[in-house]
Design an enzyme around this catalytic site. Structure first.
Site, mmCIF file in Angstrom:
data_model
loop_
_atom_site.group_PDB
_atom_site.id
_atom_site.type_symbol
_atom_site.label_atom_id
_atom_site.label_comp_id
_atom_site.label_asym_id
_atom_site.label_seq_id
_atom_site.Cartn_x
_atom_site.Cartn_y
_atom_site.Cartn_z
ATOM 1 N N ASP A 34 -10.202 -39.512 -28.025
ATOM 2 C CA ASP A 34 -8.622 -39.407 -27.778
ATOM 3 C C ASP A 34 -8.523 -39.875 -26.270
ATOM 4 O O ASP A 34 -8.220 -39.212 -25.482
ATOM 5 C CB ASP A 34 -8.287 -37.784 -27.938
ATOM 6 C CG ASP A 34 -8.914 -36.931 -27.021
ATOM 7 O OD1 ASP A 34 -10.204 -37.224 -26.719
ATOM 8 O OD2 ASP A 34 -8.538 -35.936 -26.994
ATOM 9 N N HIS A 270 -17.540 -34.505 -19.181
ATOM 10 C CA HIS A 270 -17.503 -34.219 -20.630
ATOM 11 C C HIS A 270 -18.112 -35.193 -21.673
ATOM 12 O O HIS A 270 -19.292 -34.971 -22.024
ATOM 13 C CB HIS A 270 -16.238 -33.602 -21.023
ATOM 14 C CG HIS A 270 -15.716 -32.687 -20.027
ATOM 15 N ND1 HIS A 270 -16.177 -31.334 -20.242
ATOM 16 C CD2 HIS A 270 -14.394 -32.596 -19.659
ATOM 17 C CE1 HIS A 270 -15.478 -30.593 -19.636
ATOM 18 N NE2 HIS A 270 -14.516 -31.102 -18.861
HETATM 19 C C1 BDR Z 1 -12.823 -32.203 -23.675
HETATM 20 O O1 BDR Z 1 -11.108 -32.181 -23.689
HETATM 21 C C2 BDR Z 1 -10.731 -33.342 -23.499
HETATM 22 O O2 BDR Z 1 -9.658 -32.993 -22.423
HETATM 23 C C3 BDR Z 1 -11.784 -34.156 -23.002
HETATM 24 O O3 BDR Z 1 -11.320 -35.602 -23.054
HETATM 25 C C4 BDR Z 1 -13.064 -33.837 -23.664
HETATM 26 O O4 BDR Z 1 -13.246 -34.301 -24.813
HETATM 27 C C5 BDR Z 1 -13.145 -31.310 -22.747
HETATM 28 O O5 BDR Z 1 -12.776 -29.873 -22.811
HETATM 29 CA CA CA Z 2 -11.813 -36.488 -25.339
#
Ligand code: BDR
Ligand code: CA
Length: 354
Positions: A34, A270
């Site tokens: 995403d 992340h």
């Molecule tokens: C996850 O949430 C999204 O905002 C980031 O892309 C990552 O996949 C982190 O909590």
């Molecule tokens: Ca993500």
């Protein structure tokens, strides 16, 4: 929490980390995403890494609406000179009402509010994300790894189309959830799981080879903004300039929000860690156990892990529930080095824009 060290900047990268996957053929990956700033970081790590072959991208709502996620995936690929199929997927959660996209973290466009975009011509694949995943898995049985870094609706939909999917894919690695670390959308929930908890519970109880990369490890790896400046200066390319712009916006959020991250003006990577565990599993400590998701109530989105091998009177933890490999610790400095050296490889075509 392990603090990031600025000594990384300018350090010669240790090639051992990057060689880990070179002996084997590149791993075929479908990237379910995403984008999203850390998603962009993850995509570019995957494209830059010689051990990964991104054979397709599937998009979902999450950090942005799904149409924007698709536009961003196509744009990031075009900037990097790569013609990878992009198939659009879930536009909302299976059951709950969709949350508003977090424009204060990723920007309204998901890439830190880019001031302008270069024109691109490629369009998305006409198939749904779920159909694309099933077709690719049937075409190369046992070869595809699904790396999923957004809400998990596309994987749940693919399982509905082809319940035999777990026998067709090699493994699934997801960024999401948390076991011991505090959540980032509630005291117990991580954003990707919270955005579609029903889909996540399907994915955790399906019985494929599954690895969870959650906040337990992603909150240990702080990436300084200066690292992305260094990469952009070295590559002199629109792709890495765009990544630096996006990370600058994203770091602004994390640095204001978290004193430890703010100390070095940085961010959490992340999603990129879902690829790092694929290329360098030796940098992680994993524990196997059943994981279930709280689908509603105050704990909605919580990933609960059975960490002791005992039987419980509570329903839902019976022996048929498969185990997930959960990342619980990580060598943060080695991850930072690996991400830097990978993004500094000569992976981008020559650009006329510089
Ligand atoms: C996850 O949430 C999204 O905002 C980031 O892309 C990552 O996949 C982190 O909590
Ligand atoms: Ca993500």
């Amino acid at each position: 929490m392990a603090g990031a060290s600025n000594t990384l900047i300018g350090e010669a990268p240790s090639s051992k980390l990057l060689q880990a996957m070179r002996a084997q053929p590149a791993r075929k990956v479908i990237f379910d995403t995403d984008p999203g700033v850390d998603d962009a970081m993850a995509l570019y790590y995957a494209l830059a890494h010689p051990g990964i072959d991104v054979v397709g991208i599937t998009t979902t709502f999450g950090n942005v609406l799904v149409a924007q996620a698709t536009a961003n995936a196509l744009y990031l690929c075009a900037l990097a000179g790569r013609e990878i199929s992009v198939a659009q997927g879930a536009d909302k959660p299976l059951f709950k009402t969709a949350e508003d996209p977090p424009d204060f973290i990723h920007g309204a466009d998901g890439l830190g509010n880019l001031p302008q975009r270069l024109p691109i011509t490629r369009q998305a694949d006409s198939r749904s994300a779920a159909q694309f995943i099933v077709d690719m898995a049937r075409q190369s049985p046992g070869e595809i790894t699904l790396v999923a870094v957004g809400p998990l609706g596309n994987l749940a939909a693919a399982l509905q189309l082809a319940p035999e999917l777990p026998t067709l894919v090699r493994e699934v690695i997801l960024m999401g959830g948390t076991v011991l670390e505090a959540g980032n959308v509630s005291p117990v929930a991580e954003a990707n799981i919270w955005n579609d908890p029903h889909a996540a519970d399907i994915v955790f109880t399906t019985g494929w080879t599954l690895t969870m990369v959650g906040l337990d490890v992603t909150h240990q790896v702080i990436l300084p903004l200066a690292l992305f400046r260094q990469i952009a200066d070295q590559q002199q390319h629109p792709a890495t300039d765009t990544l630096h712009h996006a990370v600058a916006f994203y770091s602004g959020f994390y640095s204001q929000h978290d004193a430890e991250v703010g100390r070095i003006n940085g961010c959490y990577g992340h999603d990129v860690l879902a690829f790092v565990v694929l290329t360098n599993p030796e940098l992680f400590t994993l524990q196997a156990g059943r994981v279930r998701v709280a689908v509603d109530g105050l704990a909605q989105g919580q990933t609960m892990m059975q960490r002791k091998n005992v039987s419980y009177p509570q329903q839902g933890w019976h022996e048929d529930i498969p185990h997930t490999q959960v990342c619980l610790a990580v060598q943060a400095q080695a991850c930072r080095e690996l991400i830097t050296q990978t993004l500094q490889r000569p992976w981008l075509p020559k650009s006329e824009a510089h």
